[in-house]
Enzyme design. Sequence first.
Site, PDB file in Angstrom:
ATOM      1  N   ARG A  86      -4.708   1.367  -5.415  1.00 25.52           N
ATOM      2  CA  ARG A  86      -5.307   0.097  -5.882  1.00 25.52           C
ATOM      3  C   ARG A  86      -6.523   0.616  -6.600  1.00 25.52           C
ATOM      4  O   ARG A  86      -6.741   1.875  -6.448  1.00 25.52           O
ATOM      5  CB  ARG A  86      -6.217  -1.277  -4.835  1.00 25.52           C
ATOM      6  CG  ARG A  86      -5.277  -1.510  -3.678  1.00 25.52           C
ATOM      7  CD  ARG A  86      -5.538  -2.778  -3.320  1.00 25.52           C
ATOM      8  NE  ARG A  86      -4.757  -3.177  -2.346  1.00 25.52           N
ATOM      9  CZ  ARG A  86      -5.002  -4.124  -0.998  1.00 25.52           C
ATOM     10  NH1 ARG A  86      -6.428  -3.951  -0.808  1.00 25.52           N
ATOM     11  NH2 ARG A  86      -4.317  -4.090  -0.471  1.00 25.52           N
ATOM     12  N   ARG A 118     -13.922   2.071   1.013  1.00 25.01           N
ATOM     13  CA  ARG A 118     -13.413   1.637  -0.603  1.00 25.01           C
ATOM     14  C   ARG A 118     -12.774   2.446  -1.961  1.00 25.01           C
ATOM     15  O   ARG A 118     -13.368   3.313  -2.249  1.00 25.01           O
ATOM     16  CB  ARG A 118     -13.914   0.383  -1.382  1.00 25.01           C
ATOM     17  CG  ARG A 118     -13.331  -0.499  -2.830  1.00 25.01           C
ATOM     18  CD  ARG A 118     -14.744  -0.843  -3.733  1.00 25.01           C
ATOM     19  NE  ARG A 118     -14.773  -2.562  -2.333  1.00 25.01           N
ATOM     20  CZ  ARG A 118     -14.129  -3.196  -1.888  1.00 25.01           C
ATOM     21  NH1 ARG A 118     -13.466  -3.535  -2.569  1.00 25.01           N
ATOM     22  NH2 ARG A 118     -15.348  -4.066  -0.990  1.00 25.01           N
ATOM     23  N   GLU A 135     -15.038  -6.153   7.049  1.00 31.36           N
ATOM     24  CA  GLU A 135     -13.105  -6.599   6.634  1.00 31.36           C
ATOM     25  C   GLU A 135     -12.172  -5.981   7.097  1.00 31.36           C
ATOM     26  O   GLU A 135     -12.203  -4.853   6.222  1.00 31.36           O
ATOM     27  CB  GLU A 135     -12.841  -7.461   5.587  1.00 31.36           C
ATOM     28  CG  GLU A 135     -11.068  -8.073   5.908  1.00 31.36           C
ATOM     29  CD  GLU A 135     -10.873  -7.803   3.965  1.00 31.36           C
ATOM     30  OE1 GLU A 135      -9.359  -7.677   3.992  1.00 31.36           O
ATOM     31  OE2 GLU A 135     -11.536  -7.981   3.052  1.00 31.36           O
ATOM     32  N   SER A 142      -6.509  -8.975   6.401  1.00 33.33           N
ATOM     33  CA  SER A 142      -6.505 -10.199   6.020  1.00 33.33           C
ATOM     34  C   SER A 142      -5.111 -10.375   6.645  1.00 33.33           C
ATOM     35  O   SER A 142      -3.742  -9.843   6.746  1.00 33.33           O
ATOM     36  CB  SER A 142      -6.642 -10.024   4.767  1.00 33.33           C
ATOM     37  OG  SER A 142      -7.533 -10.191   4.698  1.00 33.33           O
ATOM     38  N   ARG A 155     -10.478   2.150   7.789  1.00 41.22           N
ATOM     39  CA  ARG A 155     -11.305   1.267   8.484  1.00 41.22           C
ATOM     40  C   ARG A 155     -11.729   1.031   9.738  1.00 41.22           C
ATOM     41  O   ARG A 155     -12.566   1.604  10.147  1.00 41.22           O
ATOM     42  CB  ARG A 155     -11.154  -0.231   7.361  1.00 41.22           C
ATOM     43  CG  ARG A 155     -11.669  -0.333   5.694  1.00 41.22           C
ATOM     44  CD  ARG A 155     -11.374  -1.194   5.885  1.00 41.22           C
ATOM     45  NE  ARG A 155     -11.658  -1.546   4.123  1.00 41.22           N
ATOM     46  CZ  ARG A 155     -12.598  -2.222   3.492  1.00 41.22           C
ATOM     47  NH1 ARG A 155     -13.123  -3.317   4.137  1.00 41.22           N
ATOM     48  NH2 ARG A 155     -13.213  -1.871   1.933  1.00 41.22           N
TER      49      ARG A 155
END
Length: 430
Positions: A262, A277, A349, A352, A391
Site C-alpha cells: 500500500r 504502518r 485496529e 476489519s 500488527r
Amino acid sequence: MHDIRAIRDNPAAFDAALSRRGLAPVSSDILAIDEERRGLIHAAETAQADQNRASKDVGAAKARGDEAAFEQLRALVADKKAEIARLGDEAKAADQRLADLLMRIPNLPYDDIPDGRDEADNVEIRRWGSPRNFDFAPREHYDLPAVKAGMDFETAAKLSGARFVVLKGAVARLHRALAQFMIDSHVDSNGLTEAITPVLVLPEMMLGTGQLPKFGEDSYETTNGWWLIPTAEVTLTNFVHGETVDEATLPHRYVAHTQCFRSEAGSAGRDTAGMLRQHQFEKVEMVSITAPEQSEAEHARMTRCAEGILEALGLPYRTVVLCAGDMGAGARRTHDLEVWLPGQDKYREISSVSTCGDYQARRMNARYKPADGGKPQFVHTLNGSGLAVGRALIAVLENGQEADGSVSLPAALHPYLGGKTRLSAEGILV
C-alpha cells in the site's frame, strides 16, 4: 457497483444513503446519463426499423423498374445505416460514462449502521480481556531491548526508503510463527480453504473489488500494467470473477497469507515510528462468497474467526461497528477489531471484517445459479483480516514485555517456536 434499476425506482433513498457517508446527491446526474443512453438506444432501434422497411422497399422498387424510387430508397438505407452507427457509438459512450460514474460511487450502508463522520463515532459492541497492569512504564515495540537486534529500520531505509522494516533472527521467526498459527487455526478450526495466490494482478481484478478506478493512488502499478495487491481480498474474491456457480456449493470460504503493498497515500506524518504502518506488510486474509441470505450470518462468523485468533494469543481487544462515514467504500457493514497496545496506551485496529452485499459481485459479474432453477443472481462477498501479521507481532511484543527487557510469548505460539517460551532481553528465543 450499483443497480441502475434500483436508482431509477427510488433515487431519493439512494441519495439519502449516500448522504450518511457525507456525500452529495448524485442520482440526478446518474439518471440524466441513463435517460440519454436509453434515448439513444431507442433512436437507434427506430432507425433500424426504418432501415429494414426501406431495404424491403428498395427490392420492390427494383422489381417494378422504378429507378427514381430505387435510388431514393437506397440513399435512405445508406443514411439510416450511418445514423444507426452514429447513435450506437453515442449510446456506447453514454453507457461508458454511466458505468464510470457508478464505479466511483461507494456502497450503501445498511440501515442499522450508526450515523457518524469518522472513527470517533464508531460504536463498541463488545470487548474481551483486560489490559495488563504493569509495574513499570511499558514501551512501544521498537523500543524493547528484546526487539532491537531483530527489527532493523536503518537497513530497510537504505534498501527501500521510509516505511519499511527488515526483521531478523528471533523476531523474524516469531513473525513467521504468527502467520503459521493463524493459517493453521483458520484451516483446522474454522474450516477455511487455504490458497496461495499471486501478488500481481490485472487491472480488471482491482476494478472488481473496488480499488479501481477511484483509489488507484493507494496502490502500486507496475510499468507493464500489473498491480501489486493491497490485500489478498483482491485475489480471493476474484476467484468468482465472471463465473456462475451452483448455489449448492455456497458458501465458498478461503484464507491466504500474502505480502501486501500500500502506498499509504494521505497518511503522511501518521505512525511513522515503528512498523505499525508500512508500505509492505503481511496479512492473513479471509474471504467468503455466499448467497444473499447467508451473508449476515457469515459476517458474524468471520468476525468470530478473527476474534478467536486474538483470544488464543491472549491479547485484549474490543470489537466496534464502524459508522457510515468511516467505512471503506465497498462495505455495507464493517466490524473492526482493535487490539490493546500498552506502549501506546490505546486500542489499535488489527482487523476489519466487512460484508459488501452484491456491490463487488456486480463489478465482477459473479453470480450463482439458484437450486430451484431460477434466474442466476449476484453472489454476496465478504472479506476480513485474520489477522494483520505485523500488527499481531507488535501486540504480542508489547503485551508480553517484562521489566528486564524480555518478552513472554503466548502459549499458542510455543509449538511453532520449537517449545521456546520467551524472547530474552538479548533478542534470543529461550
